[in-house]
Design a protein around this motif. Structure first.
Motif, PDB file in Angstrom:
ATOM      1  N   ALA A  23       0.818  -1.219   0.000  1.00 60.49           N
ATOM      2  CA  ALA A  23       0.000   0.000   0.000  1.00 60.49           C
ATOM      3  C   ALA A  23       0.849   1.265   0.000  1.00 60.49           C
ATOM      4  O   ALA A  23       0.302   2.374  -0.023  1.00 60.49           O
ATOM      5  N   GLY A  24       2.157   1.130   0.042  1.00 61.68           N
ATOM      6  CA  GLY A  24       3.032   2.288   0.079  1.00 61.68           C
ATOM      7  C   GLY A  24       3.040   3.003   1.414  1.00 61.68           C
ATOM      8  O   GLY A  24       3.434   4.174   1.508  1.00 61.68           O
ATOM      9  N   GLN A  25       2.628   2.319   2.476  1.00 66.58           N
ATOM     10  CA  GLN A  25       2.570   2.928   3.805  1.00 66.58           C
ATOM     11  C   GLN A  25       3.899   2.840   4.544  1.00 66.58           C
ATOM     12  O   GLN A  25       4.090   3.510   5.562  1.00 66.58           O
ATOM     13  N   VAL A  26       4.785   2.002   4.072  1.00 69.16           N
ATOM     14  CA  VAL A  26       6.098   1.844   4.675  1.00 69.16           C
ATOM     15  C   VAL A  26       7.058   1.426   3.578  1.00 69.16           C
ATOM     16  O   VAL A  26       6.643   0.858   2.554  1.00 69.16           O
ATOM     17  N   SER A  27       8.333   1.720   3.744  1.00 69.34           N
ATOM     18  CA  SER A  27       9.338   1.298   2.768  1.00 69.34           C
ATOM     19  C   SER A  27      10.152   0.140   3.323  1.00 69.34           C
ATOM     20  O   SER A  27      10.225  -0.074   4.542  1.00 69.34           O
ATOM     21  N   SER A  28      10.771  -0.602   2.434  1.00 71.31           N
ATOM     22  CA  SER A  28      11.652  -1.686   2.855  1.00 71.31           C
ATOM     23  C   SER A  28      12.827  -1.142   3.660  1.00 71.31           C
ATOM     24  O   SER A  28      13.262  -1.764   4.632  1.00 71.31           O
ATOM     25  N   VAL A  29      13.347   0.020   3.264  1.00 68.75           N
ATOM     26  CA  VAL A  29      14.455   0.629   4.010  1.00 68.75           C
ATOM     27  C   VAL A  29      14.042   0.905   5.452  1.00 68.75           C
ATOM     28  O   VAL A  29      14.809   0.667   6.393  1.00 68.75           O
ATOM     29  N   GLU A  30      12.814   1.382   5.649  1.00 70.10           N
ATOM     30  CA  GLU A  30      12.350   1.639   7.009  1.00 70.10           C
ATOM     31  C   GLU A  30      12.238   0.343   7.811  1.00 70.10           C
ATOM     32  O   GLU A  30      12.494   0.323   9.022  1.00 70.10           O
ATOM     33  N   LEU A  31      11.858  -0.737   7.150  1.00 70.47           N
ATOM     34  CA  LEU A  31      11.790  -2.020   7.841  1.00 70.47           C
ATOM     35  C   LEU A  31      13.183  -2.481   8.266  1.00 70.47           C
ATOM     36  O   LEU A  31      13.364  -3.004   9.379  1.00 70.47           O
ATOM     37  N   VAL A  32      14.163  -2.303   7.395  1.00 67.99           N
ATOM     38  CA  VAL A  32      15.539  -2.641   7.766  1.00 67.99           C
ATOM     39  C   VAL A  32      16.004  -1.776   8.929  1.00 67.99           C
ATOM     40  O   VAL A  32      16.635  -2.263   9.881  1.00 67.99           O
ATOM     41  N   ASP A  33      15.693  -0.480   8.879  1.00 68.93           N
ATOM     42  CA  ASP A  33      16.059   0.413   9.982  1.00 68.93           C
ATOM     43  C   ASP A  33      15.440  -0.058  11.298  1.00 68.93           C
ATOM     44  O   ASP A  33      16.085  -0.023  12.359  1.00 68.93           O
ATOM     45  N   ALA A  34      14.177  -0.493  11.251  1.00 68.19           N
ATOM     46  CA  ALA A  34      13.504  -0.962  12.460  1.00 68.19           C
ATOM     47  C   ALA A  34      14.177  -2.215  13.015  1.00 68.19           C
ATOM     48  O   ALA A  34      14.351  -2.359  14.231  1.00 68.19           O
ATOM     49  N   CYS A  35      14.583  -3.123  12.119  1.00 72.47           N
ATOM     50  CA  CYS A  35      15.262  -4.347  12.567  1.00 72.47           C
ATOM     51  C   CYS A  35      16.629  -4.024  13.162  1.00 72.47           C
ATOM     52  O   CYS A  35      17.037  -4.624  14.168  1.00 72.47           O
ATOM     53  N   GLU A  36      17.343  -3.084  12.548  1.00 76.65           N
ATOM     54  CA  GLU A  36      18.649  -2.707  13.094  1.00 76.65           C
ATOM     55  C   GLU A  36      18.488  -2.054  14.462  1.00 76.65           C
ATOM     56  O   GLU A  36      19.293  -2.307  15.379  1.00 76.65           O
ATOM     57  N   ALA A  37      17.468  -1.227  14.634  1.00 77.53           N
ATOM     58  CA  ALA A  37      17.224  -0.614  15.942  1.00 77.53           C
ATOM     59  C   ALA A  37      16.887  -1.682  16.980  1.00 77.53           C
ATOM     60  O   ALA A  37      17.339  -1.610  18.129  1.00 77.53           O
ATOM     61  N   ALA A  38      16.101  -2.689  16.578  1.00 77.62           N
ATOM     62  CA  ALA A  38      15.790  -3.786  17.491  1.00 77.62           C
ATOM     63  C   ALA A  38      17.054  -4.563  17.845  1.00 77.62           C
ATOM     64  O   ALA A  38      17.246  -4.984  18.999  1.00 77.62           O
TER      65      ALA A  38
END
Length: 498
Positions: A23-38
């Protein structure tokens, strides 16, 4: 765009972020950023993702985002970050199975499952920890140190896919690719309160898994399969990785039987909370019994303490003998010579694990072939059983996650079951009961138990009825038997290598 919520209770599953990506509500880059923060939040406490390259992951995520903007998405998994068990090859990275002697040896190419996931657009973050030789219900080794359970870092996350389960449980990745020959997918999912699937044997190619001279695509008993925070996540991963490889792909196509049932009330359910061959602790058995009674209340047909018509003790012997026979390929010459000495001195009727690990490793081909006749008898009994039932519900392990214990060899240790010491290897019964004949087994969380620790149920189905096991797990999840996030991490004194 909205960054995925990483607060307690905000560990989004794969299916949810896949919808957000589409849906274009999030990007793959943002998902990677979230995993790195976790990873930064959790690494000091659990040490699960032990090899990572977030830079390369971010580059792959950018490519995925570009594909989506161009209307060229590769499907559900495109842009979703994942991790993989250390025992799978990733080109340019070491595959050690915890053996320091292999630390400097880089893989030349990706394992087939890694290749297929990348081709589906999934974004590789890194590798997750394992025990030495993949032979423990814990996950520690001299290279990467000890992995801990996110729900209680004093306890094991399981093994040998323990790093896989801990990483998924803590939100370090959206799914992980593990393997299972002795409950290595099932006990970690049970201990960490997540979902897993041990597919039917031969469904997923194993080429590029493990170490040693034989790294073929269909090792006896062993399988590769996914772990995730939702049952709904397992099927798209299975469809991405399953199917024939190499020459077999010239002649065969995969067509898994669909599950005809839409409601729990449609299922014929057998419940086996414990077994005389491998007693289960009351904390685990009670949760499975409670689930059975609840299912009966939902309208499902539930039968209690039913078993296939074979000798369970004989199955234990055949399973452990063949397990040790197939893993003997990874023994060095000195270890094999030692096994020959022990085997020659063993009594013929000694079917204890302490002896079978040697006699199994040194089986003659003639004796190995004789055991295939026994295995076919067990398989026929399972076929009869699953003509009357859709699923068997049973434990994945005898207890909840036990306290870390790295003293001695795994087969020399014990766990406490109903107040009594039980050899750790007794738990292999719950691995081999269905695993010897290649049946699919999903694990779904149904706890917590009285201790507050996760409890899972093993959902066994007939050969190639993987989608039936997954449908049942999904219906349980829809009814509230779902992943529960661990408490926020508390960093422990470092006992691992960075």
């Amino acid at each position: 765009m909205n960054l995925p919520d990483r607060s307690p209770g905000g560990f989004p599953p794969l299916w949810e972020v896949a919808q957000q990506l589409a849906a274009g509500q999030v990007s793959s880059v943002e998902l990677v950023d979230a995993c790195e923060a976790a990873w930064r939040d959790w690494h000091g406490a659990i040490n699960a993702l032990v090899l990572s390259d977030f830079g390369a992951a971010r580059a792959a995520a950018l490519e995925s985002d570009c594909r989506r903007r161009a209307g060229q998405s590769r499907g559900v998994l495109d842009g979703v970050p994942f991790s993989v068990k250390e025992s799978f090859d990733v080109a340019g990275w070491p595959t050690t199975c915890g053996n320091p002697a292999l630390h400097a040896r880089a893989a030349q190419r990706d394992a087939v499952v890694v290749q297929r996931l990348r081709e589906a657009g999934a974004v590789l973050l890194g590798k997750t920890n394992v025990p030495l030789g993949l032979r423990d219900w814990q996950s520690y080794n001299a290279i990467y140190g000890t992995t801990r359970n996110p729900h209680d870092p004093s306890r094991t996350p399981g093994g040998s896919s323990g790093g896989s389960a801990a990483a998924v449980c803590a939100g370090l990745s959206y799914f992980d690719m593990g393997s299972d020959i002795g409950s290595s997918l099932r006990n970690p999912a049970h201990y960490c309160g997540i979902f897993s699937l041990k597919p039917s044997h031969g469904l997923v190619p194993l080429a590029g898994h493990g170490t040693g001279p034989a790294r073929f695509g269909e090792q006896d008993i062993n399988v590769a399969g996914p772990l995730a925070r939702s049952a709904r996540d397992l099927e798209p991963v299975l469809r991405a990785i399953a199917g024939p490889d190499g020459d077999d792909a010239l002649a065969y196509r995969l067509d898994l039987p669909a599950c005809p049932h839409r409601r729990l009330a449609d299922f014929r359910v057998a419940v086996l909370p414990t077994h005389p061959q491998a007693e289960v602790d009351g904390e685990v058995a009670a949760q499975i019994e409670q689930l059975g009674h609840w299912l009966a209340g939902q309208g499902a047909r539930v039968d209690w303490h039913v078993r296939p018509d074979f000798d369970a003790a004989e199955l234990w012997y055949v399973y452990v003998a063949l397990l040790r026979a197939t893993t003997a390929v990874h023994m060095d010459d000195a270890a094999y010579a030692d096994a020959l000495v022990h085997s020659a001195a063993a009594a013929a009727a000694d079917h204890s694990y302490a002896t079978l690990q040697y006699t199994g490793a040194t089986l003659s081909h003639r004796d190995w072939l004789r055991l295939q006749a026994a295995r076919e008898r067990f398989a026929a009994a399972w076929r009869r059983f699953f003509s009357a039932y859709d699923v068997l519900l049973c434990p994945a392990a005898a207890t909840t996650a036990f306290a870390l214990n790295e003293v001695g060899e795994p087969w020399q240790r014990s766990i406490t079951v109903n107040g009594r010491a039980q050899p750790m290897t007794t738990q292999l019964f719950w691995a081999g009961h269905s695993g010897l004949c290649g049946l699919p087994s999903a694990v779904a969380p149904i706890g917590p138990g009285t201790s507050g620790l996760p409890v899972g149920v093993q959902i066994v189905a007939g050969r190639y009825q993987d989608l039936t096991a997954l449908r049942f797990a999904s219906l349980l999840e829809d009814a509230g038997h779902a992943f529960r996030p661990p408490p926020r991490p508390t960093t422990l004194p470092a006992d691992h290598h960075n």
